[in-house]
Scaffold this active site. Structure first.
Site, PDB file in Angstrom:
ATOM      1  N   CYS A 115      -5.350  -1.488  -3.272  1.00 43.50           N
ATOM      2  CA  CYS A 115      -6.011  -0.485  -2.409  1.00 43.50           C
ATOM      3  C   CYS A 115      -7.908  -1.099  -1.799  1.00 43.50           C
ATOM      4  O   CYS A 115      -8.000  -2.267  -1.334  1.00 43.50           O
ATOM      5  CB  CYS A 115      -6.034   0.590  -2.728  1.00 43.50           C
ATOM      6  SG  CYS A 115      -7.106   2.093  -1.274  1.00 43.50           S
ATOM      7  N   ASP A 240       3.933   0.694   3.087  1.00 45.31           N
ATOM      8  CA  ASP A 240       3.110   1.390   3.052  1.00 45.31           C
ATOM      9  C   ASP A 240       2.134   1.791   4.162  1.00 45.31           C
ATOM     10  O   ASP A 240       1.633   1.426   5.587  1.00 45.31           O
ATOM     11  CB  ASP A 240       1.732   0.069   2.854  1.00 45.31           C
ATOM     12  CG  ASP A 240       0.163   0.360   1.843  1.00 45.31           C
ATOM     13  OD1 ASP A 240      -0.046   1.569   2.538  1.00 45.31           O
ATOM     14  OD2 ASP A 240      -0.189   0.007   0.689  1.00 45.31           O
ATOM     15  N   HIS A 269       2.916   2.658  -0.450  1.00 39.58           N
ATOM     16  CA  HIS A 269       1.747   2.154  -1.538  1.00 39.58           C
ATOM     17  C   HIS A 269       1.487   1.868  -2.626  1.00 39.58           C
ATOM     18  O   HIS A 269       1.253   0.742  -2.538  1.00 39.58           O
ATOM     19  CB  HIS A 269       0.545   3.116  -0.841  1.00 39.58           C
ATOM     20  CG  HIS A 269      -0.927   2.773  -1.249  1.00 39.58           C
ATOM     21  ND1 HIS A 269      -1.330   1.661  -0.504  1.00 39.58           N
ATOM     22  CD2 HIS A 269      -2.309   3.773  -1.509  1.00 39.58           C
ATOM     23  CE1 HIS A 269      -2.327   1.496  -0.964  1.00 39.58           C
ATOM     24  NE2 HIS A 269      -3.207   2.990  -1.652  1.00 39.58           N
TER      25      HIS A 269
END
Length: 294
Positions: A115, A240, A269
């Site tokens: 991330c 995502d 995600h």
């Protein structure tokens, strides 16, 4: 992933700006390749990454996982004040410290980030050619948020600066609201914070106003062209929403060779960590083996 019987030790290192960052070392059984891992936005080292570090450790890679500045066990004030440029610089200092470890082949140090950590990993790899390879997993590319939130965020940031000059404490906002929204208007899964609490992962649900001021001046697309000739792998979940797939693919297009893209079909995600994570990590291991020759 099965439970690991290999050791883990507490470690710390000092950054150029005088902070002590603390984390965990996952030593492999013999000298060889190494991996420095960076967690997600406002996340401690405890979030998701330890199991992945153990997996790489079991496959012969010594791993370093630490809390970023102002998070968890690491130094840094104000707390929960996130600065991508500073985190990239601290990765340079982590490489400097890590390459002196007797288990680490200094020519085989790779970076791995999830991330926001993926964003920082790409930035650090662009400027530090001691890094042998980089893997960005579901990277957050655009942290500027909703344009409609820009002016309110900047006004809050200026008010915060003025108040702190008068001796007030730093201003904080909730990291994630109950509906899953965050202060800059982006949307995360509403169940994220409750899920982290159930897992016992110590994430503070607050973030500094200045974090969003800093994010408005950070654009990873300006630097990814400089990653080459360091080999880089982007691992992109097909579905995502938190770090939009299209943003990740656009970033990948800006990167130069050598680069590899692994699209996780049908995955969002973070839900890729459930199910066949072994095959996902094996593809990353294969990438590292091919480019770092071990």
């Amino acid at each position: 992933m099965t439970a690991s019987t290999l050791p883990r030790s507490d470690v710390e290192f000092t950054t150029l700006d005088g902070l002590t960052l603390r984390g965990w070392l996952f030593p492999a059984s013999q000298r060889g390749p190494a991996l420095i891992m960076s967690p997600g936005f406002n996340m401690p080292k405890d979030a998701i990454l330890p199991d992945i570090a153990k997996w790489f450790q079991e496959h012969g890679i010594t791993c370093l996982l630490y809390d970023p500045r102002g998070i968890g066990a690491s130094d840094g004030e104000p707390r929960n004040d996130i600065d991508a440029r500073q985190q990239a610089e601290h990765l340079h200092d982590a490489v400097t410290w890590f390459k002196e470890n007797p288990l680490v082949n200094e020519k085989q140090i790779a970076l791995w980030g999830l991330c926001f950590g993926g964003n920082v990993t790409l930035a650090a790899a662009a400027f530090d050619k001691r890094v042998a390879a980089a893997i960005a997993v579901a990277p957050l590319i655009d942290s500027t948020g909703n344009p409609e939130r820009r002016q309110p965020i900047l006004e809050l940031a200026m008010h915060d600066r003025a108040s702190r000059l008068d001796g007030e404490e730093p201003m904080y906002l909730p990291y994630v609201n109950e509906d899953g929204s965050i202060p800059n208007g982006l949307q995360l899964a509403a169940e994220m914070m409750p899920a982290l609490e159930r897992l016992g992962i110590p994430v503070e649900n607050r973030i500094s106003v200045q974090t969003y001021y800093k994010s408005l001046s950070w654009n990873i697309l300006n630097v990814v062209q400089y990653i080459s000739p360091t080999p880089a792998m982007m691992v992109t979940p097909e579905l995502d929403v938190s770090c939009p797939t299209e943003d990740q693919l656009n970033c990948f297009e800006h990167m130069k060779e050598p680069k590899e893209l692994d699209i996780l079909k049908g995955k969002g995600h973070l839900d890729w960590v459930f199910g066949d994570v072994e095959s996902i990590l094996n593809r990353q291991l294969d990438f590292l083996k091919r480019h770092m020759a071990f």
